[in-house]
Design a protein around this motif. Structure first.
Motif, short mmCIF file in Angstrom:
data_model
loop_
_atom_site.label_atom_id
_atom_site.label_comp_id
_atom_site.label_asym_id
_atom_site.label_seq_id
_atom_site.Cartn_x
_atom_site.Cartn_y
_atom_site.Cartn_z
N VAL A 76 0.85 -1.19 0.00
CA VAL A 76 0.00 0.00 0.00
C VAL A 76 0.88 1.24 0.00
CG1 VAL A 76 -1.65 1.33 1.36
CG2 VAL A 76 -1.90 -1.15 1.19
N HIS A 77 0.61 2.18 -0.90
CA HIS A 77 1.35 3.45 -0.97
C HIS A 77 0.32 4.56 -0.95
CE1 HIS A 77 4.26 6.22 -3.40
NE2 HIS A 77 4.23 6.53 -2.13
N ALA A 78 0.39 5.43 0.05
CA ALA A 78 -0.62 6.47 0.21
C ALA A 78 0.00 7.82 0.55
CB ALA A 78 -1.61 6.07 1.29
N HIS A 79 -0.57 8.87 0.00
CA HIS A 79 -0.21 10.24 0.35
C HIS A 79 -1.44 10.92 0.94
CE1 HIS A 79 3.55 10.63 -2.45
NE2 HIS A 79 3.64 9.63 -1.61
N VAL A 80 -1.20 11.88 1.85
CA VAL A 80 -2.33 12.47 2.57
C VAL A 80 -2.13 13.98 2.75
CG1 VAL A 80 -1.35 12.08 4.89
CG2 VAL A 80 -3.83 12.09 4.57
N GLY A 92 1.95 14.48 3.61
CA GLY A 92 3.11 13.77 3.10
C GLY A 92 2.77 12.33 2.79
N HIS A 93 3.81 11.53 2.71
CA HIS A 93 3.70 10.08 2.48
C HIS A 93 3.18 9.48 3.79
CE1 HIS A 93 5.53 6.20 0.99
NE2 HIS A 93 5.64 5.99 2.29
N LEU A 94 2.04 8.82 3.74
CA LEU A 94 1.41 8.37 4.98
C LEU A 94 2.08 7.10 5.52
CD1 LEU A 94 -0.87 8.86 7.04
CD2 LEU A 94 -2.32 7.37 5.65
ZN ZN Z 1 5.10 8.13 -1.16
#
Ligand code: ZN
Length: 131
Positions: A76-80, A92-94
């Motif tokens: 899983v790759h998520a930004h918030v 940023g990168h969560l």
């Molecule tokens: Zn990222």
């Protein structure tokens, strides 16, 4: 639709959901709120994420991410983007997000198969569209 509730960690729950459903290529968006979070900023010189703790109740204004196949299962790759009480935003990168009271996630699975491969220049596992 995945709905998380108070006390659940967004990244942990998304990763376990992806593993349970054996997702290979999906994307998601979410809104809700966290009681706190840790976001990362990728330090290009150090080739690592600088951890930025958010230690207050924040709105999850926008959470976007993807799920890809990795060597150890779905990744899983998520930004918030998070909204603070004074109306300012940070993000940023969560790395982790402690849900309170809810996180409403809309996830779409695609028939594609996306795999990440180690990229020596950045030190990161990036999506390899040829895999
Ligand atoms: Zn990222």
């Amino acid at each position: 639709m995945v709905v998380l509730s108070t006390g659940e960690d967004a990244i942990e729950r998304l990763t376990s959901f992806a593993r349970d459903r054996q997702l290979h290529a999906s994307h998601f968006t979410a809104i809700g709120a966290f009681s706190g979070a840790i976001v990362g900023y990728f330090d290009w010189e150090k080739k690592d994420y600088r951890k930025i703790p958010i230690t207050e109740q924040v709105e999850v204004l926008s959470l976007v991410g993807d799920v890809t196949a990795g060597d150890k299962g779905p990744k899983v790759h998520a930004h918030v983007v998070l909204g603070k009480s004074d109306g300012t935003a940070c993000g940023g990168h969560l790395l982790s997000g402690n849900v309170r009271p809810t996180l409403e996630i809309v996830l779409t699975e695609t028939p594609a198969y996306l795999r990440r491969r180690f990229d020596p220049e950045s030190g990161l596992a990036l999506i390899d569209p040829t895999a």
